[in-house]
Design an enzyme around this catalytic site. Sequence first.
Site, PDB file in Angstrom:
ATOM      1  N   ASP A  61      -2.817   6.830  -3.873  1.00  0.00           N
ATOM      2  CA  ASP A  61      -2.983   5.814  -2.823  1.00  0.00           C
ATOM      3  C   ASP A  61      -3.375   4.505  -3.491  1.00  0.00           C
ATOM      4  OD1 ASP A  61      -3.540   4.394  -0.530  1.00  0.00           O
ATOM      5  OD2 ASP A  61      -5.254   5.613   0.084  1.00  0.00           O
ATOM      6  N   ASP A  86       0.888  -1.165   0.000  1.00  0.00           N
ATOM      7  CA  ASP A  86       0.000   0.000   0.000  1.00  0.00           C
ATOM      8  C   ASP A  86       0.925   1.213   0.000  1.00  0.00           C
ATOM      9  OD1 ASP A  86      -1.781   2.055   0.464  1.00  0.00           O
ATOM     10  OD2 ASP A  86      -2.883   1.018   2.047  1.00  0.00           O
ATOM     11  N   HIS A 114      -6.231  10.896   3.297  1.00  0.00           N
ATOM     12  CA  HIS A 114      -7.618  10.824   3.749  1.00  0.00           C
ATOM     13  C   HIS A 114      -8.112  12.267   3.677  1.00  0.00           C
ATOM     14  CE1 HIS A 114      -6.431   6.974   6.106  1.00  0.00           C
ATOM     15  NE2 HIS A 114      -6.585   6.754   4.827  1.00  0.00           N
ATOM     16  N   GLU A 165     -11.264   0.425  -2.124  1.00  0.00           N
ATOM     17  CA  GLU A 165     -10.240  -0.456  -1.567  1.00  0.00           C
ATOM     18  C   GLU A 165     -10.777  -1.547  -0.643  1.00  0.00           C
ATOM     19  OE1 GLU A 165      -7.696   1.403   1.459  1.00  0.00           O
ATOM     20  OE2 GLU A 165      -8.621   3.332   1.010  1.00  0.00           O
TER      21      GLU A 165
END
Length: 432
Positions: A264, A253, A354, A378
Amino acid sequence: MPRRPQLAELMRRMEPRSVAIICSASETTRSNDTEYRYRQDSDFYYLTGCYEPEAIAVVAPGAEQDKYTLFVRPRDAEREAWEGRRAGVEGAVAKYGADAAFDIKEFKEKLGEIINGARNVYYRLGTHAELDRLLARQIGLMRLRSRLFRAPEAITDPGVLLHEMRLVKSEAEIAIMQQAANIAAEAHTEAMRQVRPGMFEYEIEALIEYVFRRRGASAPAYTTIIGGGANATVLHYVANAAQLRDGDLLLIDAGAEYQGYASDITRTFPVIGRFTTAQREVYEVVLETQLACVEMVKPGVTMEDLNQRATTMLTAGMVRLGLLAGDVEKLIEEKTYKKFYMHTIGHFLGMDVHDVGSYQTGDGQSRPLAAGIILTIEPGLYIAADAESVPDQYRGIGIRIEDDVLVTAGGHQVLTSKVPKEIEEIEKLMAR
Ligand code: GLY
Ligand code: MN
Ligand code: MN
């Protein structure tokens, strides 16, 4: 110099008779006298384009003259010899387009003048203790001298305006985020090509971050996660210290920060380049869920719709695999599925990984997506090595597949589609 569009838009959205005070990030001590590499505050950078610490932007759309003022560190030959060049007071006007600029040391004495007569001050309480106190004290003083000053009636979070602006990306921002996505995609693909049993997780971390920097990313957008085998079942595993074994899966990740914007991506693939039957079975559940959720993305669809779809598909998959037994609806209702899927389908993505922007509408409903929003999709399944009542062959398998998806007027566009995620694609790439 023309105003930055973000700044002009904030001025349009601010209440009449208001002033906004937006602060840069502070430097952060790493240990003793060393500091972490500086990262500007996202709101401040979005608005000003300035990447220096100890800076404050004052925005006053109703002001007759100086609607945009910057307070910055002044030029200082000695400090600049150690720390690098500063724009200085002159540069704040020439380079960042401020109408006026001052030494940051003058902010304190000018604060009264700045907020006097403003009904509302947009200021984000709770991040800069010293500035919080300064503002509170100034307002107190102004109330005491109410014949001379008019103290503000309200302090409001500028995030309420700025974060809604940041959530919907402009064409220019989308182009930068596509580049951040391309860099991360290249890094993930390179890791698939180079991984071998016996390597350590940190070697893959180094490889990923080498590609980031080589391609102009300023840093990873968050701490890179390289989880081999059962380490992949730890959601925020960042030790990246174990050796990769033949027969293990590897979960990566990793996302790049490029010109202030994040990507991301998560991919999970076998260290030797071929999935075992058990790995393939779990992988297919996650992949089908991921593809179905990506397919749903379009204006009007809510995060809740996406979450429901993901939870239903993953829970049904858990039952098929024998991880859980019982009625799918009941397992969802009682949240039993959280044993193997403990996060949500994704999050907004932008300057912050985020990202900001409310997930709810004003009346508390899940927010419908709109063109220009970028989000991650995800789903994952995480079967701990010591999970009870689970078929042996699935223990210690952790899988997540994550892409960055732009909502467009007609549907969506996957920004990270260049990294393989179909089993055949991955095996083909790794066989070379
Ligand atoms: N890498 C953090 C996340 O996927 O949300
Ligand atoms: Mn994510
Ligand atoms: Mn991620």
